[in-house]
Design a protein around this motif. Structure first.
Motif, mmCIF file in Angstrom:
data_model
loop_
_atom_site.group_PDB
_atom_site.id
_atom_site.type_symbol
_atom_site.label_atom_id
_atom_site.label_comp_id
_atom_site.label_asym_id
_atom_site.label_seq_id
_atom_site.Cartn_x
_atom_site.Cartn_y
_atom_site.Cartn_z
ATOM 1 N N GLN A 32 -5.840 -8.109 10.612
ATOM 2 C CA GLN A 32 -5.502 -6.769 10.126
ATOM 3 C C GLN A 32 -4.460 -6.859 9.024
ATOM 4 O O GLN A 32 -3.525 -7.658 9.114
ATOM 5 N N ILE A 33 -4.624 -6.036 8.010
ATOM 6 C CA ILE A 33 -3.635 -5.929 6.936
ATOM 7 C C ILE A 33 -2.632 -4.880 7.379
ATOM 8 O O ILE A 33 -2.961 -3.709 7.504
ATOM 9 N N TYR A 57 -2.743 -0.639 -4.868
ATOM 10 C CA TYR A 57 -2.696 -1.633 -3.785
ATOM 11 C C TYR A 57 -3.973 -1.553 -2.946
ATOM 12 O O TYR A 57 -4.382 -2.535 -2.340
ATOM 13 N N VAL A 58 -4.612 -0.386 -2.917
ATOM 14 C CA VAL A 58 -5.853 -0.226 -2.157
ATOM 15 C C VAL A 58 -6.955 -1.109 -2.757
ATOM 16 O O VAL A 58 -7.805 -1.628 -2.040
ATOM 17 N N VAL A 85 -0.129 -9.712 7.063
ATOM 18 C CA VAL A 85 -1.348 -9.729 7.873
ATOM 19 C C VAL A 85 -1.021 -10.134 9.308
ATOM 20 O O VAL A 85 -0.017 -10.797 9.565
ATOM 21 N N LYS A 122 -6.540 -4.417 -1.230
ATOM 22 C CA LYS A 122 -6.992 -4.339 0.159
ATOM 23 C C LYS A 122 -8.516 -4.437 0.231
ATOM 24 O O LYS A 122 -9.066 -5.188 1.036
ATOM 25 N N ARG A 123 -9.200 -3.705 -0.634
ATOM 26 C CA ARG A 123 -10.669 -3.718 -0.645
ATOM 27 C C ARG A 123 -11.212 -5.086 -1.069
ATOM 28 O O ARG A 123 -12.225 -5.540 -0.537
ATOM 29 N N MET A 176 1.488 -9.120 0.787
ATOM 30 C CA MET A 176 0.621 -8.572 1.823
ATOM 31 C C MET A 176 1.001 -9.178 3.170
ATOM 32 O O MET A 176 1.124 -10.390 3.300
ATOM 33 N N CYS A 236 -7.043 -15.539 5.233
ATOM 34 C CA CYS A 236 -7.005 -14.867 3.923
ATOM 35 C C CYS A 236 -7.007 -15.859 2.767
ATOM 36 O O CYS A 236 -7.582 -15.588 1.718
ATOM 37 N N ILE A 271 0.678 -3.663 2.326
ATOM 38 C CA ILE A 271 0.507 -4.260 0.993
ATOM 39 C C ILE A 271 1.400 -3.491 0.034
ATOM 40 O O ILE A 271 1.427 -2.257 0.054
ATOM 41 N N GLU A 277 -10.927 -7.214 1.968
ATOM 42 C CA GLU A 277 -11.938 -6.814 2.953
ATOM 43 C C GLU A 277 -13.307 -7.367 2.569
ATOM 44 O O GLU A 277 -14.086 -7.761 3.434
#
Length: 189
Positions: free
Chosen positions: A53-54, A33-34, A69, A37-38, A67, A82, A57, A41
């Motif tokens: 801001q997230i 999931y990261v 937000v 996120k990246r 996700m 987004c 996720i 970003e």
């Protein structure tokens, strides 16, 4: 389940780099999931600027991501930021991850509201939190939306539960009406 060929350009998340006897190992991931996120970003300037801001996720790699937000500026719609104009931002990310569905919802501090939004794309009629204080709830959806709320192999409901931290029991509108009520106890018994 992705297939790559030598020379393909792909984006990955570097999870770990370690030295070993055979040389340096680099552990990569596209399933985390990261990674999602990246990607957001990188794609959404409002996230980089910390205006959006997230808040959470959850992901079932290759199938669906949810996700939540939140915007620190009331003038900025976090979901719209987004998604981007005509879906440009989210579509760039979806194409990078092979067409996986991404549900972007607005985070809420109110559990009932957050749970209802987390079951997107289905419509929710009501959310009733457990009275005993446990993190569980009952959700009522229209009959036509029951399978959408649950999702393929329970995927939508499972991801919504992971995102919100609540155990979610989903019932159809007609199913909820057909449950008989408990008879009230008579006085003196």
């Amino acid at each position: 389940g992705e297939k790559f060929h030598v020379g393909d350009r792909i984006k990955v998340l570097v999870k770990r780099v370690r030295d070993s006897v055979g040389g340096t190992q680099v552990i990569l991931s596209r399933a985390s999931y990261v990674f999602i996120k990246r990607l957001f970003e990188n794609e959404v300037p409002e996230i980089r600027a910390d205006i959006v801001q997230i808040k959470g996720i959850v992901r079932e790699a290759g199938f669906r991501t949810k996700m939540a937000v939140y915007s620190t500026d009331p003038e900025i719609d976090p979901v719209g930021a987004c998604v981007g104009t005509k879906g440009a931002r989210v579509n760039a990310i979806v194409s990078e991850i092979g067409g996986e569905k991404i549900d972007i919802i607005t985070y809420s501090d109110k559990p009932e509201e957050f749970i209802a939004k987390s079951l997107a794309p289905s419509e929710v009629l009501s959310v009733t939190l457990a009275e005993d204080g446990s993190k569980s709830c009952t959700v009522i959806v229209p009959d036509s939306q029951l399978s959408l709320a649950i999702g393929n192999k329970g995927q939508n409901a499972k991801l919504a539960a992971k995102l919100t931290g609540y155990k979610i029991d989903i019932n159809s509108e007609s199913g909820a009406k057909s449950v008989p009520e408990q008879p009230a106890a008579a006085d003196g018994e």
